[in-house]
Design an enzyme around this catalytic site. Structure first.
Site, short mmCIF file in Angstrom:
data_model
loop_
_atom_site.label_atom_id
_atom_site.label_comp_id
_atom_site.label_asym_id
_atom_site.label_seq_id
_atom_site.Cartn_x
_atom_site.Cartn_y
_atom_site.Cartn_z
N LYS A 175 -0.17 4.04 -8.31
CA LYS A 175 -0.11 5.40 -8.83
C LYS A 175 1.20 5.62 -9.61
CE LYS A 175 1.36 9.85 -8.16
NZ LYS A 175 1.00 11.12 -7.53
N LEU A 219 3.35 12.19 0.91
CA LEU A 219 3.98 13.20 1.76
C LEU A 219 2.97 14.30 2.11
CD1 LEU A 219 6.69 13.99 3.03
CD2 LEU A 219 7.17 15.34 0.98
N ASP A 220 2.05 14.58 1.21
CA ASP A 220 1.07 15.66 1.42
C ASP A 220 0.21 15.45 2.66
OD1 ASP A 220 0.33 13.53 -0.55
OD2 ASP A 220 -1.69 14.28 -0.15
N ASP A 277 0.82 -1.23 0.00
CA ASP A 277 0.00 0.00 0.00
C ASP A 277 0.85 1.26 0.00
OD1 ASP A 277 -2.30 -1.66 0.28
OD2 ASP A 277 -1.90 -1.76 2.43
N ALA A 320 -4.33 -8.17 -3.04
CA ALA A 320 -4.04 -6.77 -2.69
C ALA A 320 -4.57 -5.91 -3.82
CB ALA A 320 -2.55 -6.56 -2.51
N GLY A 321 -4.79 -4.66 -3.53
CA GLY A 321 -5.33 -3.80 -4.57
C GLY A 321 -4.53 -2.54 -4.74
N HIS A 322 -4.51 -2.03 -5.95
CA HIS A 322 -3.89 -0.74 -6.21
C HIS A 322 -4.99 0.25 -6.49
CE1 HIS A 322 -0.15 -2.82 -6.68
NE2 HIS A 322 -0.64 -3.55 -7.65
N THR A 323 -4.92 1.40 -5.86
CA THR A 323 -5.90 2.44 -6.13
C THR A 323 -5.30 3.44 -7.10
OG1 THR A 323 -6.63 2.15 -3.88
CG2 THR A 323 -7.48 4.07 -5.05
N THR A 356 3.27 -12.79 2.71
CA THR A 356 2.42 -13.33 1.66
C THR A 356 3.09 -14.60 1.11
OG1 THR A 356 1.06 -12.75 -0.24
CG2 THR A 356 3.35 -11.95 -0.27
N THR A 415 -6.50 -12.45 3.36
CA THR A 415 -7.62 -11.75 2.72
C THR A 415 -8.64 -12.75 2.16
OG1 THR A 415 -6.48 -11.71 0.59
CG2 THR A 415 -6.19 -9.79 2.02
P1 GDP Z 1 -0.36 0.13 -3.82
O1 GDP Z 1 -0.94 -1.20 -3.51
O2 GDP Z 1 1.08 0.22 -3.46
O3 GDP Z 1 -0.63 0.56 -5.21
O4 GDP Z 1 -1.06 1.18 -2.87
P2 GDP Z 1 -2.63 1.44 -2.61
O5 GDP Z 1 -3.27 1.85 -3.85
O6 GDP Z 1 -3.22 0.32 -1.83
O7 GDP Z 1 -2.56 2.64 -1.57
C1 GDP Z 1 -2.11 3.86 -1.88
C2 GDP Z 1 -3.22 4.86 -1.61
O8 GDP Z 1 -2.65 6.13 -1.53
C3 GDP Z 1 -4.22 4.96 -2.75
O9 GDP Z 1 -5.47 5.32 -2.21
C4 GDP Z 1 -3.66 6.07 -3.63
O10 GDP Z 1 -4.64 6.75 -4.38
C5 GDP Z 1 -3.09 6.97 -2.59
N1 GDP Z 1 -1.92 7.72 -2.98
C6 GDP Z 1 -0.85 7.34 -3.73
N2 GDP Z 1 0.07 8.32 -3.76
C7 GDP Z 1 -0.42 9.33 -3.01
C8 GDP Z 1 0.08 10.62 -2.62
O11 GDP Z 1 1.18 11.02 -2.95
N3 GDP Z 1 -0.74 11.36 -1.81
C9 GDP Z 1 -1.96 10.94 -1.37
N4 GDP Z 1 -2.67 11.75 -0.60
N5 GDP Z 1 -2.44 9.74 -1.70
C10 GDP Z 1 -1.68 8.94 -2.50
#
Ligand code: GDP
Length: 426
Positions: free
Chosen positions: A17, A333-334, A12, A38-41, A237, A127
């Site tokens: 992104k 970081l934001d 996560d 696992a999921g990527h958002t 995992t 999961t």
């Molecule tokens: P992954 O499995 O590594 O792809 O990560 P996830 O998608 O599970 O979790 C990352 C979360 O942080 C998602 O909801 C993204 O949209 C969000 N995200 C990624 N980069 C940033 C960032 O720089 N700032 C913020 N606020 N959210 C971010």
């Protein structure tokens, strides 16, 4: 050129992104391990998506997206994921599935669920996507490769043989109804029809792509600390989360991986059980969880609240080293702009000694965090595009982390969107 995008922490970190962003300049994106657990958002021009099995390059018309042989392939799940993208206006992506990928069977999900129930309070926090039973079967050599779906007689004989074994466990260990081999065979024929248009000799395809000078991204799932060998075993995992495994799980020579981008989160989060040294609790954790990620730190697959903690430099330095990171992307970081000060875990105290190297699980359980505290920057940083424009205390935090993890931070992500990125040292 092959670049791996992998997690340096517990998962996560925001790999989806970074992959979506870098896919713009890439030809091929490959998932090489894991499954739908696992999921990527991803947030882009089409909206907000939670991808589980599809590579994060599917949003561009020019990319080829590959499910490598190392993945736990849940066929109906993948088909559903493709369908839901198209339904939401994403152009139908080009997808290839390795003929050597193994199939996540319906009974893998059942066994995962039954085993978690059997373990009750002592469970690993699975999961319940069937991942552990899937990989157990793969290495016990009773898994089913995609290629086997196209060999009718052998398939029937193998289904009967495997059911015999599974049914003993279902009946005597879990006290659950047995699997009907004929019904399972029918399901596999359906699976065959679903995957047929996508099946490919992926390593041969990639070999040619490398000769043609294509840009290839390997997309990892979870992070270093969930690796079965180098992570917090057994709270890990079931497939390797390391860039090195990208060569095996995709079918390319290891020396082709030239760039390893470790995605590092600006604070810590984890799901599932296991020691988490810099974990925070109560209101402090709730606030970070609420503000974290994009819309809060809750699992993309399960919706479970994530465990929260301060940045752990011991774990992350190790996470980068074991990945062989050539660079790091620091994400989210934001989120930290609300804090007056930011504790960073710079050492572990174990049996009265300060330790800087990440220990094995037994010793990790005894570790207490040693913090150094940095001043906060007390403002929002979204929208900033140049590193010099970040507040001074924010840059101090980035540079402190960079020194601690001993890996150059070349990208700083300051928002979930595709363009919310600050490049450094380029
Ligand atoms: P992954 O499995 O590594 O792809 O990560 P996830 O998608 O599970 O979790 C990352 C979360 O942080 C998602 O909801 C993204 O949209 C969000 N995200 C990624 N980069 C940033 C960032 O720089 N700032 C913020 N606020 N959210 C971010």
């Amino acid at each position: 050129m092959v670049r791996a995008i992998v997690g340096a922490n517990w998962g996560d970190e925001g790999k989806g992104k970074i992959t979506d962003m870098l896919a713009r300049e890439s030809d091929i994106i490959i998932r090489f391990q894991g499954g739908s657990n696992a999921g990527h958002t991803i947030i882009n021009d089409y909206g907000k998506f939670a991808l589980h099995l599809l590579p994060s390059g599917v949003f561009y018309g020019h990319t080829t997206n590959i499910i490598g042989n190392g993945v736990a392939l849940n066929i109906p799940y993948l088909m559903e994921e493709i369908r839901s993208l198209v339904e939401r206006g994403v152009p139908r992506p080009t997808i290839l599935i390795s003929d050597r990928a193994q199939i996540l069977m319906p009974y893998h999900v059942l066994f995962d669920t039954y085993e978690e129930a059997r373990l009750a309070g002592k469970s690993f926090g699975s999961t319940r996507s069937g991942i552990a039973p899937f990989y157990s079967d793969k290495y016990a050599k009773i898994g089913f490769q995609v290629s086997e779906l196209f060999d009718g007689d052998t398939l029937k004989e193998k289904v009967e043989r495997v059911c015999e074994l599974k049914n003993v466990m279902l009946e005597h260990l879990y006290h659950q109804p047995p699997i009907d081999p004929e019904e399972l065979l029918r399901t596999l024929y359906e699976y065959r029809d679903m995957v047929e248009p996508y099946v490919c000799d992926v390593s041969a395809y990639l070999n040619q792509a490398l000769r043609d000078g294509k840009n290839i991204l390997l997309e990892g799932q979870l992070g270093s600390l969930k690796d079965p060998d180098h992570g917090i075993y057994p709270m890990v995992t079931s497939s390797s989360t390391l860039a090195a495994y990208g060569a095996i799980g995709a079918g390319i020579p290891p020396y082709e991986i030239k760039n390893i981008t470790a995605v590092v989160k600006a604070y810590s989060s984890a799901v599932g059980a296991g020691a988490f040294v810099s974990e925070i609790f109560g209101d402090e954790a709730d606030e970070l969880r609420r503000r974290g990620g994009d819309g809060g730190e809750y699992g993309a697959t399960t919706g479970r609240p994530r465990r929260m903690g301060w940045f752990d430099a011991v774990a992350t330095r190790y996470g980068c080293r074991i990945q062989g990171a050539t660079e790091a992307a620091l994400t989210v970081l934001d989120v930290l702009g609300y804090l007056d000060e930011l504790p960073v875990c710079v050492g572990y105290e174990i049996d009265g000694q300060i330790v800087k190297d990440f220990p094995t699980t037994v010793r990790l359980a005894k570790a207490k965090p040693v913090y150094e505290t940095l001043p906060g920057w007390k403002c929002g940083i979204r929208g900033i595009r140049r590193y010099e424009d970040l507040p001074e205390n924010c840059r101090r935090y980035v540079e402190f982390i960079e020194k601690e993890i001993q890996t150059p931070i070349t990208m700083v992500s300051n928002g979930p969107g595709r363009d919310e990125i600050i490049y450094r040292n380029r």
